[in-house]
Design a protein around this motif. Structure first.
Motif, PDB file in Angstrom:
ATOM      1  N   LEU A 236      10.691  -5.261   6.109  1.00  0.00           N
ATOM      2  CA  LEU A 236      10.607  -4.621   7.418  1.00  0.00           C
ATOM      3  C   LEU A 236       9.649  -3.434   7.446  1.00  0.00           C
ATOM      4  CD1 LEU A 236      11.770  -4.955  10.229  1.00  0.00           C
ATOM      5  CD2 LEU A 236      13.632  -3.407   9.594  1.00  0.00           C
ATOM      6  N   TRP A 237       9.750  -2.554   6.429  1.00  0.00           N
ATOM      7  CA  TRP A 237       8.967  -1.319   6.481  1.00  0.00           C
ATOM      8  C   TRP A 237       7.462  -1.570   6.424  1.00  0.00           C
ATOM      9  CZ3 TRP A 237       9.385   3.156   8.449  1.00  0.00           C
ATOM     10  CH2 TRP A 237       8.617   4.241   8.029  1.00  0.00           C
ATOM     11  N   PRO A 238       6.917  -2.320   5.450  1.00  0.00           N
ATOM     12  CA  PRO A 238       5.478  -2.572   5.459  1.00  0.00           C
ATOM     13  C   PRO A 238       5.010  -3.331   6.692  1.00  0.00           C
ATOM     14  CG  PRO A 238       6.541  -3.893   3.766  1.00  0.00           C
ATOM     15  CD  PRO A 238       7.554  -2.910   4.247  1.00  0.00           C
ATOM     16  N   THR A 239       5.863  -4.215   7.212  1.00  0.00           N
ATOM     17  CA  THR A 239       5.502  -4.945   8.432  1.00  0.00           C
ATOM     18  C   THR A 239       5.301  -3.979   9.585  1.00  0.00           C
ATOM     19  OG1 THR A 239       6.745  -6.898   7.687  1.00  0.00           O
ATOM     20  CG2 THR A 239       6.236  -6.744  10.038  1.00  0.00           C
ATOM     21  N   ARG A 240       6.204  -2.997   9.712  1.00  0.00           N
ATOM     22  CA  ARG A 240       6.084  -1.999  10.780  1.00  0.00           C
ATOM     23  C   ARG A 240       4.860  -1.106  10.584  1.00  0.00           C
ATOM     24  NH1 ARG A 240      12.524  -0.349  10.909  1.00  0.00           N
ATOM     25  NH2 ARG A 240      13.166  -1.859  12.497  1.00  0.00           N
TER      26      ARG A 240
ATOM     27  N   ARG B 237      -3.414  -0.170  -8.204  1.00  0.00           N
ATOM     28  CA  ARG B 237      -2.529  -1.265  -7.808  1.00  0.00           C
ATOM     29  C   ARG B 237      -1.708  -0.874  -6.577  1.00  0.00           C
ATOM     30  NH1 ARG B 237      -2.688  -6.588  -8.075  1.00  0.00           N
ATOM     31  NH2 ARG B 237      -0.648  -7.441  -7.564  1.00  0.00           N
ATOM     32  N   ARG B 238      -1.172   0.342  -6.561  1.00  0.00           N
ATOM     33  CA  ARG B 238      -0.384   0.792  -5.410  1.00  0.00           C
ATOM     34  C   ARG B 238      -1.263   0.905  -4.173  1.00  0.00           C
ATOM     35  NH1 ARG B 238       1.616   5.141  -2.392  1.00  0.00           N
ATOM     36  NH2 ARG B 238       3.847   4.959  -1.990  1.00  0.00           N
ATOM     37  N   MET B 239      -2.475   1.419  -4.355  1.00  0.00           N
ATOM     38  CA  MET B 239      -3.407   1.539  -3.231  1.00  0.00           C
ATOM     39  C   MET B 239      -3.661   0.176  -2.596  1.00  0.00           C
ATOM     40  SD  MET B 239      -6.178   4.132  -4.969  1.00  0.00           S
ATOM     41  CE  MET B 239      -5.736   5.819  -5.452  1.00  0.00           C
ATOM     42  N   LYS B 240      -3.809  -0.813  -3.465  1.00  0.00           N
ATOM     43  CA  LYS B 240      -4.153  -2.155  -2.993  1.00  0.00           C
ATOM     44  C   LYS B 240      -3.006  -2.819  -2.246  1.00  0.00           C
ATOM     45  CE  LYS B 240      -6.203  -6.476  -4.677  1.00  0.00           C
ATOM     46  NZ  LYS B 240      -6.738  -7.180  -5.880  1.00  0.00           N
ATOM     47  N   ILE B 241      -1.773  -2.600  -2.716  1.00  0.00           N
ATOM     48  CA  ILE B 241      -0.636  -3.326  -2.126  1.00  0.00           C
ATOM     49  C   ILE B 241       0.152  -2.489  -1.134  1.00  0.00           C
ATOM     50  CG2 ILE B 241      -0.430  -4.753  -4.191  1.00  0.00           C
ATOM     51  CD1 ILE B 241       2.099  -3.145  -4.902  1.00  0.00           C
TER      52      ILE B 241
ATOM     53  N   PHE C 193      -4.446   7.816   2.740  1.00  0.00           N
ATOM     54  CA  PHE C 193      -4.316   8.362   1.386  1.00  0.00           C
ATOM     55  C   PHE C 193      -3.565   7.386   0.492  1.00  0.00           C
ATOM     56  CE2 PHE C 193      -1.139  10.652  -1.275  1.00  0.00           C
ATOM     57  CZ  PHE C 193      -1.986  11.155  -2.257  1.00  0.00           C
ATOM     58  N   HIS C 194      -2.432   6.863   0.971  1.00  0.00           N
ATOM     59  CA  HIS C 194      -1.657   5.919   0.171  1.00  0.00           C
ATOM     60  C   HIS C 194      -2.467   4.663  -0.133  1.00  0.00           C
ATOM     61  CE1 HIS C 194       2.178   7.975  -0.049  1.00  0.00           C
ATOM     62  NE2 HIS C 194       2.100   8.264   1.233  1.00  0.00           N
ATOM     63  N   GLN C 195      -3.341   4.268   0.777  1.00  0.00           N
ATOM     64  CA  GLN C 195      -4.178   3.085   0.559  1.00  0.00           C
ATOM     65  C   GLN C 195      -5.405   3.386  -0.289  1.00  0.00           C
ATOM     66  OE1 GLN C 195      -4.720   2.003   4.736  1.00  0.00           O
ATOM     67  NE2 GLN C 195      -3.432   0.206   4.417  1.00  0.00           N
ATOM     68  N   GLY C 196      -5.590   4.671  -0.637  1.00  0.00           N
ATOM     69  CA  GLY C 196      -6.717   5.047  -1.478  1.00  0.00           C
ATOM     70  C   GLY C 196      -8.041   5.103  -0.756  1.00  0.00           C
TER      71      GLY C 196
ATOM     72  N   GLY D  91       8.356   2.155  -8.114  1.00  0.00           N
ATOM     73  CA  GLY D  91       8.107   0.993  -7.279  1.00  0.00           C
ATOM     74  C   GLY D  91       7.097   0.014  -7.840  1.00  0.00           C
ATOM     75  N   ARG D  92       6.615   0.257  -9.081  1.00  0.00           N
ATOM     76  CA  ARG D  92       5.597  -0.635  -9.630  1.00  0.00           C
ATOM     77  C   ARG D  92       6.100  -1.392 -10.859  1.00  0.00           C
ATOM     78  NH1 ARG D  92       1.360   4.007  -8.705  1.00  0.00           N
ATOM     79  NH2 ARG D  92       3.296   4.970  -8.003  1.00  0.00           N
TER      80      ARG D  92
END
Length: 422
Positions: free
Chosen positions: A116-120, A105-109, A186-189, A251-252
């Motif tokens: 702001l942070w994910p947008t950057r 789930r974390r990899m996917k999102i 890595f974070h995106q899997g 965070g999940r």
């Protein structure tokens, strides 16, 4: 009508937390891979940290619980049997391969959303799509590879991007852009850690890292919360929603209040009332742990004395640690030397159900000496003439685990402990 809450004392909550973390009772004899897996299934993750002035933190966490296990057994579980792998549970961690659906789930999102942070992050990834494709192409063709094998091919350097965003430079903004890209993938899997070359991570595709039997059922956000909250609570013993969300799968838990309500309705968790804690709650306990709590409440507890890593699962939530143990702890690695109160890499001392002090050690690997730079007793440490002997034995056990031929106390020691800590 809701069941009446389970009534517990703070001492019982402390003891249950310690027991659930495998820090009470006798250590296993000749701990091997089965012991490591049994432990991991209860605590669910072990945080990774590169600081090794004593030993890498994950080794200390396992030693505190298992005693003198062989590091080769852990390596085998990671890189040969692949029952464990590295991902993000409570920071970068060693986790269970059987828990892979919880991490999908974390990899996917990762890097999604409108904040702001994910947008950057998406902006930077899009501007550096060439670097991304190059990185994945190299890994497909030549993996597993260390980060030093990648050229920097970025169009927009990470540190320059941070400056553009008005963010000050930090350890996260320093280093090569290729390394930043590897971490994001890595974070995106899209890639995982396949091994280590010294302290360098070796990167490869997930299909080359994870075994064929890895469960890949995709869980919804709600399903991830429903299972993850239970695992977090069972590792803690008794906890508040904030503590549950902070401990595991950080965070999940976007709908934790609703999820805990469902778990309560389903009989999976029960509310608890802790008589002598300042936080009134709500507190929760997993229904499977009620018998254990009642047994501890009646005095069935086998204490142990050991030393804890600064990143130990028992104390990683500093506010919870202060509330349960009256122990205020902040790591001083990043504090200037002259401003440190206790030392660089200080290990709390767990004795029974109390944290009674802290120790500033360093392992001199060339001379095979474990040096104890200072020992501090907590102000409210109970009087126990056998306590310093237990602490001394724990230090000797640590020295043996690290391969030290002797232990040297070279700094301050509380007067009441000097007779044994020499």
């Amino acid at each position: 009508m809701a069941d009446a809450p389970v009534l517990l004392t703070r001492q019982t909550v402390r003891r249950l937390a310690i027991a659930k973390q495998h820090l009470a009772g006798k250590k296993p004899k000749n701990p091997g891979r089965a012991s490591i897996m049994s432990l991991m299934r209860d605590i669910r993750y072990v945080q990774l940290d590169p600081t090794s002035i004593v030993a890498p933190s994950h080794l200390l966490v396992l030693w505190s619980r298992l005693g003198a296990f062989k590091q080769s057994e852990l390596e085998r579980l990671l890189w040969k049997e692949k029952k464990l792998f590295e991902y993000w549970a409570h920071r970068a961690s060693i986790v269970l391969t059987e828990d892979y659906p919880l991490y999908q789930r974390r990899m996917k999102i990762f890097a999604t959303g409108d904040t702001l942070w994910p947008t950057r992050l998406r902006e930077w990834m899009e501007e550096n799509s060439e670097l991304r494709e190059y990185t994945l192409k190299e890994i497909r063709a030549r993996g597993p590879l260390p980060s030093r094998d990648f050229e920097d091919k970025s169009e927009s350097r990470w540190k320059h991007a941070r400056r553009k965003w008005g963010l000050r430079e930090s350890g996260w903004s320093s280093g090569r852009d290729a390394s930043r890209m590897l971490e994001f993938l890595f974070h995106q899997g899209e890639i995982l850690v396949a091994g280590r070359d010294g302290r360098q991570k070796l990167w490869d595709l997930p299909e080359n890292v994870l075994p064929n039997w890895t469960p890949r059922t995709e869980l919804s956000s709600g399903e991830t919360e429903y299972l993850g909250a239970q695992l977090s609570l069972k590792a803690l013993g008794v906890a508040t929603p904030k503590q549950i969300s902070w401990h595991f799968l950080i965070g999940r838990y976007p709908n934790l209040k609703k999820t805990l309500g469902s778990l309560e309705s389903d009989g999976k968790v029960v509310r608890a009332k802790v008589k002598d804690l300042p936080t009134k709650g709500p507190w929760f306990i997993h229904s499977e742990d009620i018998d254990a709590a009642e047994s501890l409440e009646s005095g069935d507890y086998e204490p142990r004395t050991t030393l804890l890593s600064p990143f130990d699962n028992l104390i990683t939530d500093r506010d919870r640690t202060h509330e349960l143990f009256d122990f205020f702890y902040r790591i001083e690695i990043y504090t200037p030397k002259k401003k440190r109160k206790h030392g660089f890499f200080v290990l709390p001392i767990l004795d029974g159900d109390r944290i009674v002090g802290r120790m500033d050690p360093a392992m001199d690997r060339k001379k095979e000496v474990l040096r104890i730079n200072a020992v501090y007793a907590e102000p409210d440490t109970p009087k126990d003439v056998a306590m310093p002997r237990r602490i001394a034995d724990a230090v000797v056990d640590l020295g043996d685990f690290l391969g030290a031929k002797k232990v040297v106390y070279s700094g301050r020691i509380p007067d009441k402990w000097k007779a044994h800590l020499k």
